[in-house]
Design a protein around this motif. Structure first.
Motif, PDB file in Angstrom:
ATOM      1  N   UNK A 142       0.838  -1.205   0.000  1.00  0.00           N
ATOM      2  CA  UNK A 142       0.000   0.000   0.000  1.00  0.00           C
ATOM      3  C   UNK A 142       0.869   1.249   0.000  1.00  0.00           C
ATOM      4  N   UNK A 143       1.917   1.241   0.781  1.00  0.00           N
ATOM      5  CA  UNK A 143       2.793   2.395   0.876  1.00  0.00           C
ATOM      6  C   UNK A 143       3.638   2.577  -0.382  1.00  0.00           C
ATOM      7  N   UNK A 194      -6.734   2.019   4.135  1.00  0.00           N
ATOM      8  CA  UNK A 194      -7.650   2.975   4.749  1.00  0.00           C
ATOM      9  C   UNK A 194      -7.605   2.910   6.274  1.00  0.00           C
ATOM     10  N   UNK A 195      -7.367   1.728   6.805  1.00  0.00           N
ATOM     11  CA  UNK A 195      -7.364   1.595   8.258  1.00  0.00           C
ATOM     12  C   UNK A 195      -5.987   1.827   8.887  1.00  0.00           C
ATOM     13  N   UNK A 196      -4.907   1.487   8.158  1.00  0.00           N
ATOM     14  CA  UNK A 196      -3.605   1.399   8.817  1.00  0.00           C
ATOM     15  C   UNK A 196      -2.512   2.279   8.226  1.00  0.00           C
ATOM     16  N   UNK A 197      -2.705   2.833   7.026  1.00  0.00           N
ATOM     17  CA  UNK A 197      -1.644   3.622   6.394  1.00  0.00           C
ATOM     18  C   UNK A 197      -2.052   5.093   6.361  1.00  0.00           C
ATOM     19  N   UNK A 198      -1.371   5.947   7.137  1.00  0.00           N
ATOM     20  CA  UNK A 198      -1.726   7.373   7.171  1.00  0.00           C
ATOM     21  C   UNK A 198      -1.649   8.006   5.777  1.00  0.00           C
ATOM     22  N   UNK A 199      -2.646   8.810   5.461  1.00  0.00           N
ATOM     23  CA  UNK A 199      -2.649   9.537   4.202  1.00  0.00           C
ATOM     24  C   UNK A 199      -3.160   8.763   3.013  1.00  0.00           C
TER      25      UNK A 199
END
Length: 223
Positions: free
Chosen positions: A184-185, A201-206
């Motif tokens: 995701x990052x 959506x739940x764990x990666x800021x931005x």
């Protein structure tokens, strides 16, 4: 050949592994070793459990299928999470491409290789995978059972315990989460239309996926 009930696998040698009858062929052995060589221990164990669950479900349902196709697709279903096989496409497709190429190097037929591609590419899309050919559907079901407990009640607790004891989970939930979040990052555009977006959506800021509604409304056509 082993003296095991071969009703479902009449044409291939078999062995008993963690309480499950599985094919014992050069292709299956090669797939196990390929997965062991390239996957982290938690991911290898997940792949082995998924295969054993899929084989157990096949036997429970007496589902006619190609056991080598099921083995290769299930054992290599998460190979796209491995750095060596990562690329610009969503990880299931990268993995499917690698698994299909692996099958071809072993001399498997084109039809077999394509079913392996489908099994790997669709394993995280059960709304499609479960309705395809038996090899793809069983692959999807076995993976889903190990990943989210889907269909857990279908197998005897003793058999599930035997499989998990043979191939421990090794903090699978956390390790898999970290692996998906890394994708995701690094490649967020490969995650917008699949389950990885939930992790983003739940764990990666931005992280923010585009809306399908906006994509439709912004299409360059006059109404």
């Amino acid at each position: 050949m082993n003296s095991i009930d071969k009703t479902l696998y009449p044409t291939v040698p078999t062995r008993l592994l963690a309480g499950v009858i599985v094919p014992d062929t050069r292709i299956v052995t090669s797939a196990i070793e390929f997965a062991r060589e390239h996957c982290e221990p938690y991911l290898f164990n997940h792949s082995m459990r998924s295969w054993l669950f899929s084989a157990a479900l096949a036997q429970l349902k007496n589902a006619s299928h190609d056991p080598e196709v099921l083995a290769v697709s299930t054992l290599l279903h998460d190979i796209g999470l491995v750095q060596e096989f990562s690329g610009p496409l969503r990880f299931e497709v990268e993995g499917a491409n690698a698994a299909r190429e692996f099958a071809r190097t072993l001399g498997m037929e084109d039809r077999q290789a394509q079913l392996i591609w489908d099994g790997v590419a669709l394993n995280s899309t059960p709304s499609i995978g479960l309705h395809k050919e038996p090899e793809v559907a069983l692959c999807t079901a076995g993976i889903g059972l190990d990943w989210g407990g889907f269909g857990y009640e279908m197998l005897a607790p003793a058999l599930i315990g035997s499989i998990v004891d043979a191939y421990p989970r090794l903090d699978m939930k956390q390790a898999f989460t970290h692996a998906v979040c890394r994708i995701v990052e690094a490649r967020p555009d490969t995650t917008y239309d699949n389950f990885a977006r939930d992790f983003g959506e739940r764990l990666v800021p931005g992280y923010k996926r585009p809306s399908a509604v906006d994509l439709l409304m912004d299409a360059p056509f006059k109404e």
